[in-house]
Design a protein around this motif. Structure first.
Motif, PDB file in Angstrom:
ATOM      1  N   ARG A  33       0.835  -1.209   0.000  1.00  0.00           N
ATOM      2  CA  ARG A  33       0.000   0.000   0.000  1.00  0.00           C
ATOM      3  C   ARG A  33       0.862   1.249   0.000  1.00  0.00           C
ATOM      4  O   ARG A  33       0.587   2.211  -0.727  1.00  0.00           O
ATOM      5  CB  ARG A  33      -0.925  -0.001   1.222  1.00  0.00           C
ATOM      6  CG  ARG A  33      -1.945  -1.112   1.222  1.00  0.00           C
ATOM      7  CD  ARG A  33      -2.825  -1.094   2.444  1.00  0.00           C
ATOM      8  NE  ARG A  33      -3.680   0.088   2.483  1.00  0.00           N
ATOM      9  CZ  ARG A  33      -4.638   0.279   3.382  1.00  0.00           C
ATOM     10  NH1 ARG A  33      -4.852  -0.637   4.300  1.00  0.00           N
ATOM     11  NH2 ARG A  33      -5.373   1.356   3.366  1.00  0.00           N
ATOM     12  N   CYS A  79      -8.996  -6.548  -3.295  1.00  0.00           N
ATOM     13  CA  CYS A  79      -7.945  -5.637  -2.818  1.00  0.00           C
ATOM     14  C   CYS A  79      -6.609  -5.950  -3.490  1.00  0.00           C
ATOM     15  O   CYS A  79      -5.846  -5.033  -3.808  1.00  0.00           O
ATOM     16  CB  CYS A  79      -7.814  -5.732  -1.297  1.00  0.00           C
ATOM     17  SG  CYS A  79      -9.227  -5.069  -0.398  1.00  0.00           S
ATOM     18  N   ASN A  82      -6.760  -4.570  -6.894  1.00  0.00           N
ATOM     19  CA  ASN A  82      -6.617  -3.122  -6.787  1.00  0.00           C
ATOM     20  C   ASN A  82      -5.143  -2.725  -6.736  1.00  0.00           C
ATOM     21  O   ASN A  82      -4.712  -1.793  -7.430  1.00  0.00           O
ATOM     22  CB  ASN A  82      -7.350  -2.635  -5.530  1.00  0.00           C
ATOM     23  CG  ASN A  82      -7.232  -1.153  -5.320  1.00  0.00           C
ATOM     24  OD1 ASN A  82      -7.176  -0.374  -6.270  1.00  0.00           O
ATOM     25  ND2 ASN A  82      -7.183  -0.729  -4.062  1.00  0.00           N
ATOM     26  N   LYS A  83      -4.373  -3.443  -5.955  1.00  0.00           N
ATOM     27  CA  LYS A  83      -2.941  -3.149  -5.854  1.00  0.00           C
ATOM     28  C   LYS A  83      -2.233  -3.404  -7.186  1.00  0.00           C
ATOM     29  O   LYS A  83      -1.370  -2.634  -7.604  1.00  0.00           O
ATOM     30  CB  LYS A  83      -2.305  -3.984  -4.739  1.00  0.00           C
ATOM     31  CG  LYS A  83      -2.799  -3.643  -3.342  1.00  0.00           C
ATOM     32  CD  LYS A  83      -2.071  -4.480  -2.306  1.00  0.00           C
ATOM     33  CE  LYS A  83      -2.569  -4.184  -0.897  1.00  0.00           C
ATOM     34  NZ  LYS A  83      -3.886  -4.803  -0.640  1.00  0.00           N
ATOM     35  N   GLU A 171     -11.866   1.808  -0.259  1.00  0.00           N
ATOM     36  CA  GLU A 171     -10.491   1.671  -0.754  1.00  0.00           C
ATOM     37  C   GLU A 171     -10.442   1.709  -2.278  1.00  0.00           C
ATOM     38  O   GLU A 171      -9.608   2.407  -2.867  1.00  0.00           O
ATOM     39  CB  GLU A 171      -9.885   0.360  -0.242  1.00  0.00           C
ATOM     40  CG  GLU A 171      -8.447   0.151  -0.678  1.00  0.00           C
ATOM     41  CD  GLU A 171      -7.810  -1.087  -0.073  1.00  0.00           C
ATOM     42  OE1 GLU A 171      -6.862  -1.614  -0.685  1.00  0.00           O
ATOM     43  OE2 GLU A 171      -8.270  -1.528   0.998  1.00  0.00           O
ATOM     44  N   SER A 174     -11.264   5.154  -3.652  1.00  0.00           N
ATOM     45  CA  SER A 174     -10.145   6.081  -3.441  1.00  0.00           C
ATOM     46  C   SER A 174      -9.042   5.833  -4.458  1.00  0.00           C
ATOM     47  O   SER A 174      -8.420   6.774  -4.954  1.00  0.00           O
ATOM     48  CB  SER A 174      -9.587   5.918  -2.023  1.00  0.00           C
ATOM     49  OG  SER A 174     -10.530   6.362  -1.087  1.00  0.00           O
ATOM     50  N   SER A 175      -8.820   4.561  -4.779  1.00  0.00           N
ATOM     51  CA  SER A 175      -7.817   4.237  -5.794  1.00  0.00           C
ATOM     52  C   SER A 175      -8.213   4.824  -7.143  1.00  0.00           C
ATOM     53  O   SER A 175      -7.385   5.404  -7.853  1.00  0.00           O
ATOM     54  CB  SER A 175      -7.645   2.726  -5.917  1.00  0.00           C
ATOM     55  OG  SER A 175      -7.118   2.185  -4.730  1.00  0.00           O
ATOM     56  N   PHE A 223      -9.069   4.322   7.272  1.00  0.00           N
ATOM     57  CA  PHE A 223      -9.386   5.219   6.171  1.00  0.00           C
ATOM     58  C   PHE A 223      -8.380   6.360   6.034  1.00  0.00           C
ATOM     59  O   PHE A 223      -8.677   7.383   5.413  1.00  0.00           O
ATOM     60  CB  PHE A 223     -10.821   5.766   6.283  1.00  0.00           C
ATOM     61  CG  PHE A 223     -11.082   6.715   7.419  1.00  0.00           C
ATOM     62  CD1 PHE A 223     -10.686   8.034   7.362  1.00  0.00           C
ATOM     63  CD2 PHE A 223     -11.767   6.289   8.550  1.00  0.00           C
ATOM     64  CE1 PHE A 223     -10.945   8.915   8.398  1.00  0.00           C
ATOM     65  CE2 PHE A 223     -12.040   7.165   9.588  1.00  0.00           C
ATOM     66  CZ  PHE A 223     -11.626   8.481   9.508  1.00  0.00           C
ATOM     67  N   ASN A 225      -5.649   6.632   4.202  1.00  0.00           N
ATOM     68  CA  ASN A 225      -5.343   6.934   2.806  1.00  0.00           C
ATOM     69  C   ASN A 225      -6.517   7.605   2.110  1.00  0.00           C
ATOM     70  O   ASN A 225      -6.343   8.523   1.301  1.00  0.00           O
ATOM     71  CB  ASN A 225      -4.973   5.647   2.053  1.00  0.00           C
ATOM     72  CG  ASN A 225      -3.585   5.138   2.417  1.00  0.00           C
ATOM     73  OD1 ASN A 225      -2.754   5.893   2.908  1.00  0.00           O
ATOM     74  ND2 ASN A 225      -3.343   3.871   2.181  1.00  0.00           N
ATOM     75  N   VAL A 226      -7.707   7.130   2.422  1.00  0.00           N
ATOM     76  CA  VAL A 226      -8.924   7.713   1.860  1.00  0.00           C
ATOM     77  C   VAL A 226      -9.021   9.182   2.231  1.00  0.00           C
ATOM     78  O   VAL A 226      -9.298  10.046   1.390  1.00  0.00           O
ATOM     79  CB  VAL A 226     -10.168   6.953   2.377  1.00  0.00           C
ATOM     80  CG1 VAL A 226     -11.449   7.613   1.897  1.00  0.00           C
ATOM     81  CG2 VAL A 226     -10.125   5.498   1.957  1.00  0.00           C
TER      82      VAL A 226
END
Length: 255
Positions: A33, A79, A82-83, A171, A174-175, A223, A225-226
Motif C-alpha cells: 500500500r 484488494c 486493486n494493488k 479503498e 479512493s484508488s 481510512f 489513505n482515503v
C-alpha cells in the motif's frame, strides 16, 4: 523509512517465499500500500516489481476460489487486484513522463485500467445482504451547520460481516480517484466539480461508518489513505477543512 522497509523485503525474500507464511502475507500487503502510494504520488514506478503484485493477486484469487463462502477472502482478492492495477498505473505514469511510451499509448492503457477499476467497484456493490443493511439510525443526532454530508441515509452501509464490503468499497473508490487525478496531470480533462462530488461521496461513506455504534474502534486508521485524497478535493471552505481536521485528529489519537 518506507523505502528502507521495501529494500529489506527485497533482500530477505522473493515474491514466492514471502507468500508462504500468513503473517508475511499481511506484512507484504501492508507494505504494498505504501509502495503504491509513494509511486503514484511521485509519478514513479513502485520499488517492488510487478511480479510481486501479480503473484499476490494470483494467490488471493486462488484462496477465494478454494473457499467461495468466505466473504473476507473474496474481498481480499479484490484488494489484491486493486494493488496490481495501481502498479500498472504507476508504471504507465513513469513511462509516459520519461517518453518511453506515447501519450496515445498511455491514454489507451490507462483507460483500460480505470475501466477495470469501475467494474470491480460495481462487483463490490453486488456483495449485499438486506438483513445487514443499515436502514435506520436509533442514535441519530440532529444535523448542524458543521455537518458537510448527511450520514443517516438508509441503505448506504452495512453492519455485521458485510461491514467489510463498505471498507473495500472505500479503498477501491479512493484508488480510482487517485488514478483519475494522476491521469489528469497528463490529459487535463477532469472537471474540478466532478472531483469534489466524488470526494464528498467518500466523505459521506466515512462519516456514516464513523457514526455507527458497531464500527471497528480502529476504523479511523483504516481510512487514513482515503482521507488524504478527500482533503485534496473537497470544496475549499472552512466547514470542509474543519471536518478534515477532526478526522485527522481521530487518526492521530489512534497512533
Amino acid at each position: 523509512m518506507y523505502k528502507r522497509q521495501h529494500q529489506m523485503i527485497l533482500q530477505m525474500y522473493s515474491p514466492d517465499t514471502i507468500l508462504d507464511d500468513r503473517f508475511r502475507i499481511h506484512i507484504i500487503h501492508w507494505n504494498m500500500r505504501y509502495d503504491i502510494m509513494a509511486g503514484l504520488m511521485a509519478g514513479n514506478a513502485t520499488i517492488l516489481g510487478r511480479e510481486w503484485y501479480i503473484l499476490a493477486e494470483k494467490q488471493a484469487y486462488q484462496e477465494a476460489a478454494d473457499d467461495p463462502d468466505s466473504l473476507s477472502k473474496q474481498l481480499f482478492a479484490f484488494c489484491a487486484s486493486n494493488k496490481r492495477c495501481a502498479v500498472e498505473i504507476a508504471s504507465l505514469l513513469a513511462n509516459v513522463s520519461q517518453s518511453i511510451i506515447s501519450r496515445e499509448e498511455f491514454l489507451a492503457e490507462s483507460g483500460m485500467l480505470t475501466q477495470t477499476m469501475r467494474e470491480m467497484i460495481h462487483k463490490i456493490g453486488e456483495f449485499n445482504d438486506p438483513k445487514y443493511l443499515v436502514m435506520d439510525y436509533p442514535e441519530k443526532m440532529p444535523l448542524g451547520a458543521d455537518d458537510i454530508v448527511d450520514p443517516y441515509v438508509p441503505g448506504l452501509v452495512h453492519t455485521g460481516p458485510f461491514s467489510e464490503v463498505d471498507l473495500v468499497k472505500l479503498e477501491l473508490r479512493s484508488s480510482l480517484l487517485m488514478y483519475n487525478c494522476q491521469i489528469d496531470l497528463i490529459t487535463q480533462t477532469l472537471e474540478p466539480a466532478e472531483m469534489s462530488k466524488f470526494a464528498l461521496e467518500q466523505c459521506q461513506l466515512v462519516e456514516t461508518i464513523n457514526r455507527l455504534p458497531t464500527k471497528d474502534p480502529m476504523f479511523p486508521l483504516m481510512f487514513h489513505n482515503v482521507l488524504g485524497l478527500i482533503c485534496l478535493y473537497i470544496p475549499p471552505d472552512d466547514r470542509y477543512r474543519m471536518w478534515c481536521r477532526k478526522r485527522l485528529a481521530e487518526i492521530e489519537q489512534q497512533g
